[in-house]
Design a protein around this motif. Structure first.
Motif, PDB file in Angstrom:
ATOM      1  N   ASN A  14     -31.535 -35.435 -35.702  1.00  8.52           N
ATOM      2  CA  ASN A  14     -32.917 -35.752 -35.335  1.00  8.52           C
ATOM      3  C   ASN A  14     -33.652 -34.426 -35.093  1.00  8.52           C
ATOM      4  O   ASN A  14     -33.693 -33.924 -33.980  1.00  8.52           O
ATOM      5  CB  ASN A  14     -32.902 -36.618 -34.067  1.00  8.52           C
ATOM      6  CG  ASN A  14     -34.260 -37.177 -33.715  1.00  8.52           C
ATOM      7  OD1 ASN A  14     -35.216 -37.047 -34.477  1.00  8.52           O
ATOM      8  ND2 ASN A  14     -34.353 -37.819 -32.551  1.00  8.52           N
ATOM      9  N   GLU A  15     -34.197 -33.850 -36.161  1.00  8.42           N
ATOM     10  CA  GLU A  15     -34.836 -32.528 -36.075  1.00  8.42           C
ATOM     11  C   GLU A  15     -36.312 -32.654 -35.740  1.00  8.42           C
ATOM     12  O   GLU A  15     -37.025 -33.443 -36.353  1.00  8.42           O
ATOM     13  CB  GLU A  15     -34.741 -31.798 -37.433  1.00  8.42           C
ATOM     14  CG  GLU A  15     -33.378 -31.272 -37.781  1.00  8.42           C
ATOM     15  CD  GLU A  15     -33.321 -30.841 -39.254  1.00  8.42           C
ATOM     16  OE1 GLU A  15     -34.337 -30.338 -39.780  1.00  8.42           O
ATOM     17  OE2 GLU A  15     -32.257 -31.039 -39.855  1.00  8.42           O
ATOM     18  N   ASP A 130     -49.663 -31.854 -38.435  1.00 13.07           N
ATOM     19  CA  ASP A 130     -48.895 -30.880 -39.231  1.00 13.07           C
ATOM     20  C   ASP A 130     -47.415 -30.858 -38.842  1.00 13.07           C
ATOM     21  O   ASP A 130     -46.679 -29.957 -39.245  1.00 13.07           O
ATOM     22  CB  ASP A 130     -49.519 -29.485 -39.102  1.00 13.07           C
ATOM     23  CG  ASP A 130     -49.527 -28.990 -37.666  1.00 13.07           C
ATOM     24  OD1 ASP A 130     -49.410 -29.823 -36.744  1.00 13.07           O
ATOM     25  OD2 ASP A 130     -49.647 -27.772 -37.454  1.00 13.07           O
ATOM     26  N   LYS A 131     -46.972 -31.835 -38.072  1.00 10.31           N
ATOM     27  CA  LYS A 131     -45.578 -31.858 -37.607  1.00 10.31           C
ATOM     28  C   LYS A 131     -44.722 -32.811 -38.451  1.00 10.31           C
ATOM     29  O   LYS A 131     -45.204 -33.855 -38.891  1.00 10.31           O
ATOM     30  CB  LYS A 131     -45.508 -32.328 -36.149  1.00 10.31           C
ATOM     31  CG  LYS A 131     -46.395 -31.560 -35.205  1.00 10.31           C
ATOM     32  CD  LYS A 131     -46.040 -30.086 -35.167  1.00 10.31           C
ATOM     33  CE  LYS A 131     -46.889 -29.370 -34.118  1.00 10.31           C
ATOM     34  NZ  LYS A 131     -47.133 -27.972 -34.477  1.00 10.31           N
ATOM     35  N   VAL A 132     -43.470 -32.423 -38.659  1.00 10.23           N
ATOM     36  CA  VAL A 132     -42.541 -33.266 -39.411  1.00 10.23           C
ATOM     37  C   VAL A 132     -41.222 -33.361 -38.645  1.00 10.23           C
ATOM     38  O   VAL A 132     -40.646 -32.347 -38.256  1.00 10.23           O
ATOM     39  CB  VAL A 132     -42.260 -32.701 -40.824  1.00 10.23           C
ATOM     40  CG1 VAL A 132     -41.310 -33.633 -41.589  1.00 10.23           C
ATOM     41  CG2 VAL A 132     -43.546 -32.504 -41.615  1.00 10.23           C
ATOM     42  N   CYS A 133     -40.773 -34.563 -38.422  1.00 15.54           N
ATOM     43  CA  CYS A 133     -39.471 -34.817 -37.801  1.00 15.54           C
ATOM     44  C   CYS A 133     -38.559 -35.374 -38.881  1.00 15.54           C
ATOM     45  O   CYS A 133     -38.954 -36.244 -39.647  1.00 15.54           O
ATOM     46  CB  CYS A 133     -39.644 -35.833 -36.673  1.00 15.54           C
ATOM     47  SG  CYS A 133     -38.128 -36.619 -36.100  1.00 15.54           S
ATOM     48  N   LYS A 134     -37.338 -34.839 -38.952  1.00 15.18           N
ATOM     49  CA  LYS A 134     -36.394 -35.286 -39.986  1.00 15.18           C
ATOM     50  C   LYS A 134     -35.197 -35.941 -39.312  1.00 15.18           C
ATOM     51  O   LYS A 134     -34.487 -35.301 -38.545  1.00 15.18           O
ATOM     52  CB  LYS A 134     -35.958 -34.076 -40.825  1.00 15.18           C
ATOM     53  CG  LYS A 134     -34.946 -34.391 -41.915  1.00 15.18           C
ATOM     54  CD  LYS A 134     -35.570 -35.135 -43.075  1.00 15.18           C
ATOM     55  CE  LYS A 134     -34.520 -35.867 -43.901  1.00 15.18           C
ATOM     56  NZ  LYS A 134     -33.704 -34.990 -44.726  1.00 15.18           N
ATOM     57  N   GLN A 135     -35.021 -37.219 -39.598  1.00 14.33           N
ATOM     58  CA  GLN A 135     -33.893 -37.955 -39.025  1.00 14.33           C
ATOM     59  C   GLN A 135     -32.943 -38.393 -40.131  1.00 14.33           C
ATOM     60  O   GLN A 135     -33.379 -38.770 -41.216  1.00 14.33           O
ATOM     61  CB  GLN A 135     -34.388 -39.207 -38.277  1.00 14.33           C
ATOM     62  CG  GLN A 135     -35.404 -38.885 -37.186  1.00 14.33           C
ATOM     63  CD  GLN A 135     -35.836 -40.105 -36.390  1.00 14.33           C
ATOM     64  OE1 GLN A 135     -35.861 -41.227 -36.899  1.00 14.33           O
ATOM     65  NE2 GLN A 135     -36.222 -39.885 -35.133  1.00 14.33           N
TER      66      GLN A 135
END
Ligand code: ECB
Length: 141
Positions: A14-15, A130-135
């Motif tokens: 969960n970045e 402008d934020k990205v979360c990578k799960q």
């Protein structure tokens, strides 16, 4: 045939979740708890029809949709915002090949997510401004 997302998927990574929580103004106390959660995604899919649950020990979030049909998504309970209008989104999910792409129109610009499968992994990118979360989730056998 659309891609098959059916199953139970357990979070493995969960970045930048903190960035997304900040972008939607989640308070410090909630962020402090939420950033440590191992989320489980439960998906029941019938063609273009989806029933989804994102579960955790702290909070659960359910959203159901049909691909191609815009709907009103209310994230109250998840976002826990004080002003009701802040958590009402107009959401449209579409296919981009085998990827699901959600556009969530609301108070925050550029909000949405993209979800796809690679082997036994489910990938979910959540974006706000402008934020990205990578799960990444792994399928339960
Ligand atoms: C529900 C488990 C997470 C609980 C976190 C609690 C408080 C933090 C508040 C907001 C965090 C921002 C976004 C939540 C991230 C994941 C929840 C579901 C994201 C989503 O809509 O997933 C789709 C695609 O998988 C469901 O169809």
């Amino acid at each position: 045939m659309p891609a098959d997302f059916n199953g139970q998927w357990v979070m493995v990574t969960n970045e930048n979740f903190e960035d997304i929580m900040n972008a939607i103004d989640i308070d410090f106390a909630t962020r402090k708890i939420a950033r440590h959660l191992t989320q489980t995604k439960v998906i029941v899919q019938n063609g273009d029809k989806f029933e989804t649950k994102t579960l955790s020990t702290f909070r659960n979030y359910e959203v159901n949709f049909t691909v191609g049909e815009e709907f009103e998504e209310v994230t109250k309970g998840l976002d826990n915002r004080t002003i009701q209008r802040e958590c009402v989104l107009q959401t449209l999910v579409t296919w981009d090949g085998d990827k699901l792409v959600a556009v969530q129109k609301g108070e925050k610009a550029n909000r949405g997510w993209m979800q796809w499968i690679e082997g036994d992994l489910l990938h979910l990118e959540i974006h706000v401004e402008d934020k990205v979360c990578k799960q990444v989730f792994k399928k339960k056998p």
